[in-house]
Design an enzyme around this catalytic site. Sequence first.
Site, PDB file in Angstrom:
ATOM      1  N   ASP A  82      29.292 -13.249  47.777  1.00  0.00           N
ATOM      2  CA  ASP A  82      29.897 -12.661  48.265  1.00  0.00           C
ATOM      3  C   ASP A  82      29.088 -12.044  48.769  1.00  0.00           C
ATOM      4  O   ASP A  82      28.158 -11.319  48.290  1.00  0.00           O
ATOM      5  CB  ASP A  82      30.841 -11.898  47.629  1.00  0.00           C
ATOM      6  CG  ASP A  82      31.766 -11.309  48.824  1.00  0.00           C
ATOM      7  OD1 ASP A  82      31.855 -12.040  49.784  1.00  0.00           O
ATOM      8  OD2 ASP A  82      32.491 -10.356  48.569  1.00  0.00           O
ATOM      9  N   HIS A  83      28.434 -12.429  50.454  1.00  0.00           N
ATOM     10  CA  HIS A  83      27.189 -11.407  51.503  1.00  0.00           C
ATOM     11  C   HIS A  83      25.952 -11.839  50.562  1.00  0.00           C
ATOM     12  O   HIS A  83      24.998 -10.979  50.674  1.00  0.00           O
ATOM     13  CB  HIS A  83      28.222 -10.007  51.539  1.00  0.00           C
ATOM     14  CG  HIS A  83      29.239  -9.654  52.536  1.00  0.00           C
ATOM     15  ND1 HIS A  83      29.712 -10.194  53.211  1.00  0.00           N
ATOM     16  CD2 HIS A  83      30.573 -10.059  52.336  1.00  0.00           C
ATOM     17  CE1 HIS A  83      30.449 -10.093  54.355  1.00  0.00           C
ATOM     18  NE2 HIS A  83      31.338  -9.907  52.865  1.00  0.00           N
ATOM     19  N   ASP A 104      25.195 -14.249  54.930  1.00  0.00           N
ATOM     20  CA  ASP A 104      25.274 -12.877  55.622  1.00  0.00           C
ATOM     21  C   ASP A 104      24.446 -13.074  56.432  1.00  0.00           C
ATOM     22  O   ASP A 104      23.703 -11.825  56.478  1.00  0.00           O
ATOM     23  CB  ASP A 104      26.712 -12.582  55.462  1.00  0.00           C
ATOM     24  CG  ASP A 104      27.429 -11.281  56.283  1.00  0.00           C
ATOM     25  OD1 ASP A 104      26.902 -11.390  57.342  1.00  0.00           O
ATOM     26  OD2 ASP A 104      28.094 -10.660  56.307  1.00  0.00           O
ATOM     27  N   HIS A 178      35.813  -4.356  56.661  1.00  0.00           N
ATOM     28  CA  HIS A 178      36.385  -4.442  54.881  1.00  0.00           C
ATOM     29  C   HIS A 178      36.044  -2.950  54.511  1.00  0.00           C
ATOM     30  O   HIS A 178      36.407  -1.280  55.463  1.00  0.00           O
ATOM     31  CB  HIS A 178      34.169  -4.033  54.743  1.00  0.00           C
ATOM     32  CG  HIS A 178      33.995  -5.572  54.177  1.00  0.00           C
ATOM     33  ND1 HIS A 178      33.478  -6.314  55.718  1.00  0.00           N
ATOM     34  CD2 HIS A 178      34.186  -6.853  53.800  1.00  0.00           C
ATOM     35  CE1 HIS A 178      33.175  -7.340  55.878  1.00  0.00           C
ATOM     36  NE2 HIS A 178      33.698  -7.647  54.445  1.00  0.00           N
ATOM     37  N   ALA A 210      40.132  -8.679  54.176  1.00  0.00           N
ATOM     38  CA  ALA A 210      41.549  -8.822  54.703  1.00  0.00           C
ATOM     39  C   ALA A 210      42.741  -7.933  53.607  1.00  0.00           C
ATOM     40  O   ALA A 210      43.748  -8.470  53.374  1.00  0.00           O
ATOM     41  CB  ALA A 210      41.669 -10.758  54.441  1.00  0.00           C
ATOM     42  N   ASP A 253      38.994  -7.521  48.113  1.00  0.00           N
ATOM     43  CA  ASP A 253      38.092  -6.600  47.163  1.00  0.00           C
ATOM     44  C   ASP A 253      38.883  -4.879  47.350  1.00  0.00           C
ATOM     45  O   ASP A 253      39.470  -4.685  46.098  1.00  0.00           O
ATOM     46  CB  ASP A 253      36.890  -6.403  47.680  1.00  0.00           C
ATOM     47  CG  ASP A 253      35.924  -5.391  46.241  1.00  0.00           C
ATOM     48  OD1 ASP A 253      36.945  -5.175  45.291  1.00  0.00           O
ATOM     49  OD2 ASP A 253      34.358  -5.426  46.448  1.00  0.00           O
TER      50      ASP A 253
END
Length: 305
Positions: A82-83, A104, A178, A210, A253
């Site tokens: 992730d990222h 990212d 986030h 989200a 998360d």
Amino acid sequence: MTLVTMKKILAKANKEGYAVGAFNINNMEILQGVIKAGENLKSPLIISCSEGAIEYAGIDYLINLVTTAAKLTKIPIALHLDHGKNFKIIKQCIDKGFTSIMIDASHYDFKENVKLTKRAVALARKKGVTVEAEIGKLSGVEDLVSERRGIYTDPAEAFEFVKQTKVDALAIAIGTSHGAYKFKGESHLEFSILKEIKSKLKMPLVLHGASSVYPELVEKVNSHGGEMENAHGVTDSLLKKACKLGINKVNTDTDLRLAFTGALRESLMRNKTSFDPRKYLIMARDDITKVVERKIKVFGSQNKA
Ligand code: G3H
Ligand code: 13P
Ligand code: ZN
């Protein structure tokens, strides 16, 4: 089962019109809680590890945990970075067995974002690893009402970005951010932009930032010594609509962190004489399962394994 690519999981989701949750994990208990929810509801899962998770737990621990989880279950599982911002970590993930990475570079201008994304795609393709990239900016949207259009993803730019980079999945900015403090007033997503991007690209789209920040999870944290004022997220109904309109991967998360923290706080306060970590971690793990089950139902990935 061995780990599968995120591309495979998202191709089915895109074809059939639902989303798969990408759940961030940092330790064994969170992972086990997520996997149990996926098994209970027969849902595919994307297990996300951030660079921070890798720094905390160690890349080999995380790969071995997730590979073991995949071996022990029948549901399809992808392991995703992730990222990814650091090419040393991106390369390690590709070489050591992640089946998907996110590059990212969304904080750079378009040209630099394309350049760095193409570099990641070239590395990933050699090993059959899926690539997600991002265009648009997520943070601070709620503070900059007058500049909203500038922060949301521009559909024409998104089209050009995918044409040049050939990524497998694209993260777009339509109003989320986030963490636990996403909106000052009503939560709002810019669905017109999502519709326009999906009609141009027809590819798997990703929604970051989200989490729903469910009030009952925040309440559990606060009523057991936590201090989280005015936490606010994306409602289930907005998420359902986003999935219906073409989002196929929903990054989550914060809701897991809230569930874990609330259960841990409650358990420690209730069992003041206990000093056996298994006694309180088991409650945190169970609450991860409950919140992930709720997410799977909202995203529509139940019985899609
Ligand atoms: O989008 C970021 C994820 O929530 C991961 O957060 O970098 O603190 O692990 P982290
Ligand atoms: P949340 O903070 O809303 O859970 O978003 C997580 C995320 O986007 C991970 O990439
Ligand atoms: Zn994110």
